[in-house]
Write a protein that holds these residues in place. Sequence first.
Motif, mmCIF file in Angstrom:
data_model
loop_
_atom_site.group_PDB
_atom_site.id
_atom_site.type_symbol
_atom_site.label_atom_id
_atom_site.label_comp_id
_atom_site.label_asym_id
_atom_site.label_seq_id
_atom_site.Cartn_x
_atom_site.Cartn_y
_atom_site.Cartn_z
ATOM 1 N N PRO A 52 0.941 -1.294 0.393
ATOM 2 C CA PRO A 52 0.071 -0.039 0.067
ATOM 3 C C PRO A 52 0.534 0.688 0.085
ATOM 4 O O PRO A 52 0.544 2.639 -0.391
ATOM 5 C CB PRO A 52 -1.037 -0.089 1.292
ATOM 6 N N GLU A 53 2.118 1.414 0.464
ATOM 7 C CA GLU A 53 3.292 2.054 0.392
ATOM 8 C C GLU A 53 4.087 2.613 -1.002
ATOM 9 O O GLU A 53 4.555 3.693 -0.859
ATOM 10 C CB GLU A 53 4.041 1.921 1.238
ATOM 11 N N SER A 54 3.362 1.305 -1.675
ATOM 12 C CA SER A 54 4.241 2.282 -3.212
ATOM 13 C C SER A 54 3.026 2.688 -4.465
ATOM 14 O O SER A 54 2.200 2.793 -3.948
ATOM 15 C CB SER A 54 4.784 0.582 -4.158
ATOM 16 N N HIS A 55 3.786 3.071 -5.193
ATOM 17 C CA HIS A 55 2.860 3.931 -6.180
ATOM 18 C C HIS A 55 3.006 2.710 -7.140
ATOM 19 O O HIS A 55 2.831 1.710 -7.419
ATOM 20 C CB HIS A 55 4.327 4.305 -7.034
ATOM 21 N N ASN A 59 2.534 -1.085 -8.082
ATOM 22 C CA ASN A 59 1.608 -2.506 -7.395
ATOM 23 C C ASN A 59 1.648 -3.085 -8.817
ATOM 24 O O ASN A 59 1.426 -4.447 -8.735
ATOM 25 C CB ASN A 59 1.063 -1.980 -7.109
ATOM 26 N N ILE A 60 1.057 -2.418 -10.252
ATOM 27 C CA ILE A 60 0.949 -3.486 -11.029
ATOM 28 C C ILE A 60 2.016 -3.930 -11.962
ATOM 29 O O ILE A 60 1.352 -4.858 -11.919
ATOM 30 C CB ILE A 60 -0.035 -1.767 -11.711
ATOM 31 N N ALA A 61 2.730 -3.681 -11.976
ATOM 32 C CA ALA A 61 3.916 -4.051 -12.484
ATOM 33 C C ALA A 61 4.668 -5.561 -11.669
ATOM 34 O O ALA A 61 4.596 -6.051 -11.937
ATOM 35 C CB ALA A 61 5.089 -3.238 -12.530
ATOM 36 N N LEU A 62 4.252 -5.052 -10.514
ATOM 37 C CA LEU A 62 5.104 -6.014 -10.042
ATOM 38 C C LEU A 62 3.780 -7.655 -9.430
ATOM 39 O O LEU A 62 4.567 -8.916 -9.407
ATOM 40 C CB LEU A 62 4.813 -6.159 -8.099
ATOM 41 N N LEU A 63 2.652 -6.741 -9.343
ATOM 42 C CA LEU A 63 1.194 -8.130 -9.126
ATOM 43 C C LEU A 63 2.048 -9.179 -10.798
ATOM 44 O O LEU A 63 1.214 -10.024 -10.827
ATOM 45 C CB LEU A 63 -0.081 -7.871 -9.482
ATOM 46 N N LEU A 64 1.702 -7.762 -11.495
ATOM 47 C CA LEU A 64 2.222 -8.651 -13.426
ATOM 48 C C LEU A 64 2.647 -9.711 -13.691
ATOM 49 O O LEU A 64 2.956 -10.576 -13.477
ATOM 50 C CB LEU A 64 2.147 -7.139 -14.240
ATOM 51 N N VAL A 65 4.172 -9.228 -12.103
ATOM 52 C CA VAL A 65 5.103 -10.513 -12.994
ATOM 53 C C VAL A 65 4.632 -11.857 -11.861
ATOM 54 O O VAL A 65 5.071 -12.704 -12.479
ATOM 55 C CB VAL A 65 6.318 -9.601 -12.062
ATOM 56 N N ALA A 84 -6.550 -9.719 -8.739
ATOM 57 C CA ALA A 84 -5.960 -8.776 -9.298
ATOM 58 C C ALA A 84 -7.401 -7.324 -9.277
ATOM 59 O O ALA A 84 -6.879 -6.455 -9.080
ATOM 60 C CB ALA A 84 -5.666 -8.928 -11.170
ATOM 61 N N GLY A 85 -8.667 -8.130 -9.512
ATOM 62 C CA GLY A 85 -9.954 -7.743 -8.864
ATOM 63 C C GLY A 85 -9.626 -7.138 -7.326
ATOM 64 O O GLY A 85 -10.066 -5.925 -6.570
ATOM 65 N N ILE A 86 -9.564 -8.082 -6.376
ATOM 66 C CA ILE A 86 -9.089 -7.750 -5.064
ATOM 67 C C ILE A 86 -8.049 -6.456 -4.871
ATOM 68 O O ILE A 86 -8.652 -5.540 -4.161
ATOM 69 C CB ILE A 86 -8.295 -8.923 -4.159
ATOM 70 N N ASN A 87 -7.158 -6.599 -5.401
ATOM 71 C CA ASN A 87 -5.926 -6.201 -5.494
ATOM 72 C C ASN A 87 -6.356 -4.355 -5.965
ATOM 73 O O ASN A 87 -5.487 -3.680 -5.725
ATOM 74 C CB ASN A 87 -4.557 -6.396 -6.065
ATOM 75 N N ILE A 92 -8.867 -1.614 -13.066
ATOM 76 C CA ILE A 92 -7.198 -2.392 -13.599
ATOM 77 C C ILE A 92 -7.282 -3.850 -13.270
ATOM 78 O O ILE A 92 -6.242 -4.417 -13.802
ATOM 79 C CB ILE A 92 -6.823 -1.049 -12.678
ATOM 80 N N GLY A 93 -7.727 -4.128 -12.307
ATOM 81 C CA GLY A 93 -7.469 -6.281 -12.052
ATOM 82 C C GLY A 93 -7.651 -6.577 -13.428
ATOM 83 O O GLY A 93 -6.994 -7.252 -13.774
ATOM 84 N N ALA A 94 -8.840 -6.480 -14.137
ATOM 85 C CA ALA A 94 -9.031 -7.170 -15.455
ATOM 86 C C ALA A 94 -7.566 -7.296 -16.683
ATOM 87 O O ALA A 94 -7.631 -8.398 -16.861
ATOM 88 C CB ALA A 94 -10.643 -6.635 -16.088
#
Length: 230
Positions: A52-55, A59-65, A84-87, A92-94
Amino acid sequence: MIINRLANKRNILISATIVIITVALYWFSQQSNFSFSQLSEQIITALTLTNPESHLFANIALLLVILSLATACALPRQIAALIAGINFGATIGAITALSAATIGCIITFSVSRFLLSERITARYPTQLAKLSAFLCQQTFIKTVIIRLLPAGSNFLTNIVAGVSKVSMKSYVSGSFIGFIPQMVIFSLAGSGIRLGAQTEMLASGILFLIALILSAYLYRQHKQSSVETA
């Protein structure tokens, strides 16, 4: 003919089960002291993979990887979309889940084709023969149909497709299009969990049922056209 009937019955059973579970959970939450928001908080805590402290972009890049590697290693694409939907919410999740599932598809397909071809051919001869025969012509549209169906192993399909002679471009592009409905549906469900919104959960269940009926219809139409042209 018998196989087609069994497949249709299985799809109907899956659809009925999803509808019953969705309606039952909604009714239960209305008639009891069950706290949907508390359950949502527990699920969100368990499946939140971002900082939550990251941009947001980081976060998107991290979760994508994470999800790309996870789907390449057999994580179901529906679970990836839910996470992804939860985050990030539905939209954006889709997009994140769709990108991750497609990248995971490319990774598994490439590893299978270029590194594990001989081993997979020896281990899955029956599955390889069936899928190769099905995908050898009209690869794009047939891949879209396969991806629309909720049943089956995405991981195993990618492996066997990689060993077969199908076009990688047609297979991956067909997968991308076919992934879209379920990515939207399960990201919407994840967003509903995130917000504690029963309406979004119910909407995702209804959309899933519609997508299932549509995929069954497309599959039947394709089978009929194949028989007529044979």
